[in-house]
Design a protein around this motif. Structure first.
Motif, PDB file in Angstrom:
ATOM      1  N   PHE A 161      61.908 -55.030 -11.761  1.00  0.00           N
ATOM      2  CA  PHE A 161      61.579 -56.178 -12.609  1.00  0.00           C
ATOM      3  C   PHE A 161      62.802 -56.646 -13.385  1.00  0.00           C
ATOM      4  CE2 PHE A 161      56.942 -54.880 -12.504  1.00  0.00           C
ATOM      5  CZ  PHE A 161      56.539 -56.012 -11.827  1.00  0.00           C
ATOM      6  N   CYS A 162      63.587 -55.708 -13.878  1.00  0.00           N
ATOM      7  CA  CYS A 162      64.798 -56.060 -14.620  1.00  0.00           C
ATOM      8  C   CYS A 162      65.781 -56.804 -13.717  1.00  0.00           C
ATOM      9  CB  CYS A 162      65.431 -54.800 -15.196  1.00  0.00           C
ATOM     10  SG  CYS A 162      66.820 -55.135 -16.289  1.00  0.00           S
ATOM     11  N   LEU A 182      57.923 -61.175 -16.948  1.00  0.00           N
ATOM     12  CA  LEU A 182      58.533 -60.094 -16.165  1.00  0.00           C
ATOM     13  C   LEU A 182      59.193 -59.053 -17.076  1.00  0.00           C
ATOM     14  CD1 LEU A 182      60.080 -62.115 -13.222  1.00  0.00           C
ATOM     15  CD2 LEU A 182      58.136 -60.554 -13.110  1.00  0.00           C
ATOM     16  N   LEU A 183      59.778 -59.490 -18.170  1.00  0.00           N
ATOM     17  CA  LEU A 183      60.365 -58.540 -19.127  1.00  0.00           C
ATOM     18  C   LEU A 183      59.290 -57.669 -19.770  1.00  0.00           C
ATOM     19  CD1 LEU A 183      63.178 -60.508 -20.974  1.00  0.00           C
ATOM     20  CD2 LEU A 183      63.417 -58.461 -19.574  1.00  0.00           C
ATOM     21  N   TRP A 207      58.400 -49.275 -17.654  1.00  0.00           N
ATOM     22  CA  TRP A 207      59.390 -48.310 -18.116  1.00  0.00           C
ATOM     23  C   TRP A 207      58.748 -47.291 -19.054  1.00  0.00           C
ATOM     24  CZ3 TRP A 207      61.384 -47.386 -23.064  1.00  0.00           C
ATOM     25  CH2 TRP A 207      62.455 -46.491 -23.084  1.00  0.00           C
ATOM     26  N   VAL A 243      64.551 -60.357 -13.168  1.00  0.00           N
ATOM     27  CA  VAL A 243      64.788 -61.206 -14.337  1.00  0.00           C
ATOM     28  C   VAL A 243      66.239 -61.677 -14.359  1.00  0.00           C
ATOM     29  CG1 VAL A 243      64.968 -61.183 -16.860  1.00  0.00           C
ATOM     30  CG2 VAL A 243      62.931 -60.286 -15.753  1.00  0.00           C
ATOM     31  N   ALA A 293      60.240 -50.700 -12.929  1.00  0.00           N
ATOM     32  CA  ALA A 293      60.853 -51.291 -14.120  1.00  0.00           C
ATOM     33  C   ALA A 293      62.247 -51.812 -13.797  1.00  0.00           C
ATOM     34  CB  ALA A 293      60.912 -50.264 -15.247  1.00  0.00           C
ATOM     35  N   TYR A 294      63.030 -51.045 -13.055  1.00  0.00           N
ATOM     36  CA  TYR A 294      64.368 -51.506 -12.668  1.00  0.00           C
ATOM     37  C   TYR A 294      64.296 -52.723 -11.752  1.00  0.00           C
ATOM     38  CZ  TYR A 294      66.321 -47.258 -14.692  1.00  0.00           C
ATOM     39  OH  TYR A 294      66.689 -46.263 -15.553  1.00  0.00           O
ATOM     40  N   GLN A 352      59.395 -46.111 -13.135  1.00  0.00           N
ATOM     41  CA  GLN A 352      60.746 -46.469 -13.573  1.00  0.00           C
ATOM     42  C   GLN A 352      61.464 -47.290 -12.505  1.00  0.00           C
ATOM     43  OE1 GLN A 352      62.519 -42.786 -14.778  1.00  0.00           O
ATOM     44  NE2 GLN A 352      61.509 -42.841 -16.775  1.00  0.00           N
ATOM     45  N   ASN A 390      60.135 -65.333 -16.748  1.00  0.00           N
ATOM     46  CA  ASN A 390      61.085 -64.264 -17.072  1.00  0.00           C
ATOM     47  C   ASN A 390      60.585 -63.431 -18.242  1.00  0.00           C
ATOM     48  OD1 ASN A 390      62.864 -64.759 -15.066  1.00  0.00           O
ATOM     49  ND2 ASN A 390      64.451 -65.631 -16.353  1.00  0.00           N
ATOM     50  N   ASN A 408      58.333 -55.226 -17.265  1.00  0.00           N
ATOM     51  CA  ASN A 408      59.418 -54.265 -17.180  1.00  0.00           C
ATOM     52  C   ASN A 408      59.271 -53.194 -18.264  1.00  0.00           C
ATOM     53  OD1 ASN A 408      61.899 -52.955 -16.974  1.00  0.00           O
ATOM     54  ND2 ASN A 408      62.981 -54.554 -18.065  1.00  0.00           N
TER      55      ASN A 408
END
Length: 129
Positions: free
Chosen positions: A47-48, A21-22, A29, A51, A44-45, A41, A18, A25
């Motif tokens: 990946f968020c 992954l952050l 982003w 998580v 990025a969303y 982007q 996690n 992210n």
């Protein structure tokens, strides 16, 4: 705060995957924001969302298996990086490889030309430190 503990009871929570992954992210982003490319982007969303899904998941053995597989890949990379950083910071020694078995040898700096014996294969050679 008790409501959060009760809510997270029986859920997986954070782990090393996690955290990675952050980081991914945030990188996607930032690339998306600074370049203006919307595809970064969206990643990025995604990946968020992944998580959050992993943290709130109740399938603990599955998440642990995913984390173990990630760590099998991550630990050798991290260990090599830490060894490299140690060698970069160590100004009193020079690191070379044995010509025969490729073992890494640590030699004192500033001793001129010295004869080195590899502790692994017993190969003897002369090198400059």
């Amino acid at each position: 705060m008790n409501w959060l503990r009760r809510f997270m009871m029986g859920r997986y929570g954070p782990d090393e995957l996690n955290f990675a992954l952050l980081i991914a992210n945030l990188l996607f982003w930032m690339i998306g924001v600074f370049t203006g490319w919307w595809i970064f982007q969206i990643f990025a969303y995604l990946f968020c969302a992944l998580v959050i899904y992993r943290m709130l998941s109740k399938k603990i053995p599955v998440r642990q298996k995913e984390n173990r597989q990630f760590l099998k890949v991550w630990y050798p990379i991290n260990q090599n990086f830490q060894q490299w950083m140690f060698r970069v910071k160590d100004h009193s020694h020079r690191y070379i490889r044995c010509r025969n078995c490729k073992e890494r040898l640590r030699l004192p700096r500033g001793k001129g030309r010295i004869e080195v014996t590899c502790p692994k294969c017993r190969e003897r050679f002369i090198t400059k430190t």
